[in-house]
Scaffold this motif. Sequence first.
Motif, PDB file in Angstrom:
ATOM      1  N   LEU A   1      -2.876   2.526   7.765  1.00 25.56           N
ATOM      2  CA  LEU A   1      -2.551   1.792   6.542  1.00 25.56           C
ATOM      3  C   LEU A   1      -1.102   1.878   6.108  1.00 25.56           C
ATOM      4  CD1 LEU A   1      -5.458   2.452   4.101  1.00 25.56           C
ATOM      5  CD2 LEU A   1      -4.431   0.271   4.617  1.00 25.56           C
ATOM      6  N   ASP A   2      -0.469   3.024   6.325  1.00 22.89           N
ATOM      7  CA  ASP A   2       0.842   3.206   5.712  1.00 22.89           C
ATOM      8  C   ASP A   2       1.964   3.260   6.743  1.00 22.89           C
ATOM      9  OD1 ASP A   2      -0.044   5.498   6.764  1.00 22.89           O
ATOM     10  OD2 ASP A   2       0.109   6.707   4.952  1.00 22.89           O
TER      11      ASP A   2
ATOM     12  N   LEU B   1     -10.441   4.088   1.381  1.00 20.12           N
ATOM     13  CA  LEU B   1     -10.124   2.751   1.824  1.00 20.12           C
ATOM     14  C   LEU B   1     -10.566   2.454   3.242  1.00 20.12           C
ATOM     15  CD1 LEU B   1      -8.953   0.611   0.394  1.00 20.12           C
ATOM     16  CD2 LEU B   1      -6.773   1.117   1.363  1.00 20.12           C
ATOM     17  N   TYR B   2     -10.400   3.433   4.132  1.00 22.31           N
ATOM     18  CA  TYR B   2     -10.797   3.218   5.514  1.00 22.31           C
ATOM     19  C   TYR B   2     -12.283   2.922   5.592  1.00 22.31           C
ATOM     20  CZ  TYR B   2      -6.249   4.836   7.202  1.00 22.31           C
ATOM     21  OH  TYR B   2      -4.924   4.950   7.469  1.00 22.31           O
TER      22      TYR B   2
ATOM     23  N   VAL C   1      -4.449  -1.763  -2.727  1.00 21.86           N
ATOM     24  CA  VAL C   1      -4.933  -2.516  -1.591  1.00 21.86           C
ATOM     25  C   VAL C   1      -4.994  -3.957  -2.026  1.00 21.86           C
ATOM     26  CG1 VAL C   1      -6.740  -2.673   0.078  1.00 21.86           C
ATOM     27  CG2 VAL C   1      -6.448  -0.609  -1.248  1.00 21.86           C
TER      28      VAL C   1
ATOM     29  N   TYR D   1       0.825  -1.205   0.000  1.00 24.65           N
ATOM     30  CA  TYR D   1       0.000   0.000   0.000  1.00 24.65           C
ATOM     31  C   TYR D   1       0.862   1.260   0.000  1.00 24.65           C
ATOM     32  CZ  TYR D   1      -3.325   3.540   1.073  1.00 24.65           C
ATOM     33  OH  TYR D   1      -4.069   4.681   0.991  1.00 24.65           O
TER      34      TYR D   1
END
Lengths: 298, 348
Positions: free
Chosen positions: A236-237, B126-127, A37, A31
């Motif tokens: 996420l990152d 995305l979240y 994703v 990602y």
Amino acid sequence: MTTQYLLQLVISGLVIGSIYAAVALGFTIIYKATRVVNFAQGEFLMVGAYVCYAFLVQMHVPFWAALLLTILFALAMAVILERLVLRPMIGEPIISIIMVTIGLSLVLRSLVTAIWGNDILVYEPKLFPQETVSIGGIPVSQEFIWCFVLSMVLLAVFSVFFKFSKAGVAMRATAFNQQTAQSMGISVKSIFALSWIISAIVSGIGGVLIGNINGINSSLYHFGLKVFPATILGGLDSILGAALGGLIIGLLENLSDGLCKAYLDLSGVKEVAPYVILVVILMIKPYGLFGTKEIERV
Amino acid sequence: MQYCGDFRTTYEKDVMIFQTPFIKVCMGFLGVALLALPFLIKGEYLWIALQILIAVIGAVGLNILTGFTGQISLGQGAFLGVGAYTSAYLTAKMGLSFWVGVPAAGLVTAMAGMVFGVPSLRLKGLYLAIATLASQFILEWVFIRWESVTGGSYGIAVPRPVIGDFSFESDRSYYYIVLAFTVVMTLFATNLIRTKTGRAFMAVRDHYISAEIMGISLYKYRLLSFGISSFYAGVAGALFGHALKFVSSEQFNIGVSIVYLAMIIIGGLGSIIGSVFGAVFMILLPKLLSVVTTVISADIPSLTRLVTAFEQGIFGLIIVLFLIFEPDGLAHRWRLIKAYWKLYPFSY
């Protein structure tokens, strides 16, 4: 309910969590560098577990060689998939990319079932010694310790790699701004390929570890679905986030399941607990614990 | 699509659903064909037609949320389930009529959708997609555990609708009920996106900050699109439950959500006709694949296990290839075909 039961829940939670962390790391790497994703992360894990099984049990290769061959296989698979499937999708909307990786996951899953069938397969001989050792009075299986240590080493190696190695710095530069990175002489294409390779290898090793503990069958891909709460929880990152998120999800999942079974006579909380935790966390911190907050200007 | 010389002089003409007499005639033929269909096909084929009609409702609903408002949802399958269980509970356990059960299913699912849509104010992209994935798993879990309402792993048997003495027990008669729902709800969606609400949805999708600056309440419209989309899912789920005469949790798993997402992506995001194409495609594809695999495994029995394993894989492969080679979906291809015939034999 004894303290010992509680501690055992904590330990097995941390072990499973460390594997979540490894797979979440794979997810985060992809990602971070490519903004893709990867819904096929669980299948990467499953393929790793099965390929290692094939070398180790079906072809009687020693463990270290089997592991090495599994890593090479993961590398080749990642390169091919990145080149054939993901590269044409660059610039497409995020939802199409999600769908493409979902399609990919179906293909990988069906290949695995076509080759190895649906039965539960067991690593024979076991990779790690089975005897339990006592840690502070609690008996813990040695393979749990190995599993945890190996995942943590994997996480440590890759965080060092990102911080200090040339390729790691190039990956971070690409994640920050692709055009700038390119103008500095970084080949964005090879960075994309590299991130898929690392991700496939890390997940593959995770697959070997979990396969060793629980045995492998075609429902192993469910692990991939547990990785979403872990990555989102951490942000996420963020690589640190992936590691912590994995551990926290593993721990909470196991504890809530054990406690609900003991006190409320409610089984199967395991499947849903990570998602409930996820929703609660997201309401409080929409970018996870360590995720980059996007600042938007008009 | 207009002819040469088809100049619009009023706004009313510009926003008409059926732009030209030719299209009206075509739609008339389509309507007649849909009405005559149950007399031309029967058995399994009729059942497939029913499934397609129901899938169209669900896909149109999801397209309002994902295609028009830009909020990715991985939970459509679970919302279908909420609708199916609501209608099943009301009709089978409380003895209410089908005509109460289905709208109630829509409303209850809309409420559920809005509850799970609340995070949408703070979450983006995305979240949010993963938060909807969470709703899928949480709802699925509730379906299995809340035994007093859902019947747990046994499921609920559901009756077909009745009017007076007439029972819609046969697939043929039930087809007309579903057809009516599908037509009305598709037309409603087509109309919705021409209104202020629909344009607000698209503004939120295209640039939410600009939309907010123009005075569009993000929270209101995001929540509203969750509500409308879930209403569609609820009705589709309820109709599906009554069609199967049985509701159980496996019918609404994550796989269903993925199929619905595939429908709108392959059909075309942000296009009502695209949702229809996508629904037809995604319902027919597995049927075709299973026909092929049955033929192969009947001829060569030793391959049965292999072939069944590959069925899912080929399904996935087609999705992948589709996205690589036709990323804008079938609706885009449809526009190109129409343009080709309009310009024929000139290519400009």
